[in-house]
Design an enzyme around this catalytic site. Structure first.
Site, short mmCIF file in Angstrom:
data_model
loop_
_atom_site.label_atom_id
_atom_site.label_comp_id
_atom_site.label_asym_id
_atom_site.label_seq_id
_atom_site.Cartn_x
_atom_site.Cartn_y
_atom_site.Cartn_z
N CYS A 31 0.84 -1.20 0.00
CA CYS A 31 0.00 0.00 0.00
C CYS A 31 0.88 1.25 0.00
O CYS A 31 1.99 1.24 -0.54
CB CYS A 31 -0.99 -0.01 1.17
SG CYS A 31 -2.26 1.27 1.03
N ASP A 38 -3.42 1.19 10.21
CA ASP A 38 -4.62 2.01 10.42
C ASP A 38 -5.04 1.94 11.87
O ASP A 38 -5.46 2.94 12.46
CB ASP A 38 -5.76 1.57 9.49
CG ASP A 38 -5.55 2.18 8.12
OD1 ASP A 38 -4.72 1.67 7.36
OD2 ASP A 38 -6.20 3.22 7.84
C1 RUB Z 1 -3.79 3.23 3.68
C2 RUB Z 1 -3.07 2.21 4.51
C3 RUB Z 1 -1.79 2.65 5.15
C4 RUB Z 1 -2.08 3.13 6.58
C5 RUB Z 1 -0.88 3.84 7.20
O1 RUB Z 1 -5.09 2.81 3.28
O2 RUB Z 1 -3.53 1.10 4.72
O3 RUB Z 1 -0.88 1.58 5.22
O4 RUB Z 1 -3.18 4.02 6.59
O5 RUB Z 1 -0.57 4.99 6.47
P1 RUB Z 1 -6.00 3.84 2.47
P2 RUB Z 1 0.31 6.16 7.12
O6 RUB Z 1 -5.25 4.22 1.24
O7 RUB Z 1 -7.26 3.07 2.18
O8 RUB Z 1 -6.27 5.02 3.38
O9 RUB Z 1 1.55 5.51 7.61
O10 RUB Z 1 0.55 7.13 5.99
O11 RUB Z 1 -0.49 6.77 8.23
#
Ligand code: RUB
Length: 321
Positions: A138, A207
């Site tokens: 992701c 998340d």
């Molecule tokens: C984003 C996702 C990321 C986490 C952490 O999912 O799963 O790995 O949110 O991100 P989506 P960060 O694209 O559906 O929001 O480290 O930038 O907080």
């Protein structure tokens, strides 16, 4: 980075509704960014609030809180950001005191959130060895921050980045990683097991992390973790502690968001009778996680509950609410 690139609130809507819409539509995405966007919207709302009736202001803030929280259900970072931003409003005795507390707490949250991401990148980079092959899934600004910092320190690393269907956040990751100077290879999600034997370490974001140390992150993360486990590859979660969920201490299950089937197939591509299931997050059990890298240091999943309780103080308040 994406949040900072993408939030231009519509002048037609209020800041609360336009921020909620940006989160729902994924213009603002990633758990850290959407937490900061939620806090920032409440700060702007309080700053511009023009009424002078305290009771009305508190009820308007409660409805703004609901709108922001209802925008996406899975990332506890948003809930924690809103809770921290609004934590003093009930005790503030005047409109000015409410405004001042929202501005102070919201801005402090945003500042400490950005600082946590930076601290995690510095701590996490120490776990990367020169010559490592890494894998990320992701688009986590926190996980990418770790890899970028390792490269900045002069470590030579190769990185596999998954495409991350259906939104293809991997395309953002490969750009971010290329900007950081990484040697990047994009793979489709189902190629993870094929490459895992060449991978030394996985870095993913979060998340939500539950009280028992389970990880909720982009769908497919648990498959990455299983493949890492099979290949005896280190699996690291990069998570600011505001991604730890006090709500899970109180027994609340984490809601896994399901999104529109149109994100998976275009209209007319498949027979109308076929159902499409589009969960966008999944649960990685604690037993597959090697390390959780937080701004408070590297911990094991079994230490999440203790760290959460030490940060929260009185847990009974969370349980009673
Ligand atoms: C984003 C996702 C990321 C986490 C952490 O999912 O799963 O790995 O949110 O991100 P989506 P960060 O694209 O559906 O929001 O480290 O930038 O907080």
């Amino acid at each position: 980075m994406i949040y900072e690139r993408m939030t231009i609130p519509s002048p037609m809507k209020g800041i609360i509704e336009s921020t909620a819409e940006d989160i729902r539509s994924m213009k603002v995405r990633g758990a850290g960014r959407l937490a900061r966007a939620g806090a920032s919207a409440l700060v702007e709302y309080a700053t511009d609030y023009s009424g002078n009736d305290l009771g009305k202001m508190l009820s308007d803030i409660a409805s703004a809180e609901r709108t922001i929280l209802d925008s996406r259900p899975t990332a506890v970072s948003l809930w924690n950001a809103v809770r921290i931003t609004l934590r003093d409003v009930r005790d503030a005795g005047s409109v000015d005191a409410v405004r001042e507390s929202v501005i102070r707490n919201g801005n402090a949250f945003i500042e400490s959130s950005l600082k946590s991401v930076k601290t995690i990148s510095e701590i996490g980079a120490k776990r990367v060895a020169d010559g490592d092959t890494l894998l990320t899934h992701c688009n986590s600004s926190t996980a990418i921050g770790v890899i970028a910092e390792a490269i900045r320190q002069g470590k030579d690393v190769k990185v596999y980045a998954t495409e991350s269907r259906p939104w293809r956040q991997g395309l953002l990751s490969v750009r971010d990683l290329t900007d950081a100077g990484a040697d990047v290879t994009l793979i489709i999600d189902s190629a993870v097991r094929t490459v895992m034997k060449k991978v030394d370490r996985v870095f993913v974001g979060a998340d939500t992390v539950t009280a028992s140390g389970d990880l909720i992150n982009k769908v497919g993360t648990s498959q990455v973790a299983l493949c890492a486990n099979e290949a005896r590859t280190e699996f690291n979660v990069c998570a600011e502690t505001y991604k730890f969920s006090p709500r899970t201490i109180a027994g609340e299950p984490v809601i896994i968001e399901e999104r529109d089937p149109a994100e998976v197939v275009k209209p007319g591509e498949i027979p109308e009778t076929v159902k499409v299931f589009n969960p966008v997050f999944d649960v990685t059990p604690a037993k597959y996680i090697s390390n959780i890298i937080t701004e408070a240091g590297v911990i094991s999943p079994g230490s999440v509950y203790g760290l959460m309780v030490s940060q929260l103080g009185d847990v009974s308040q969370i349980i009673d609410n």
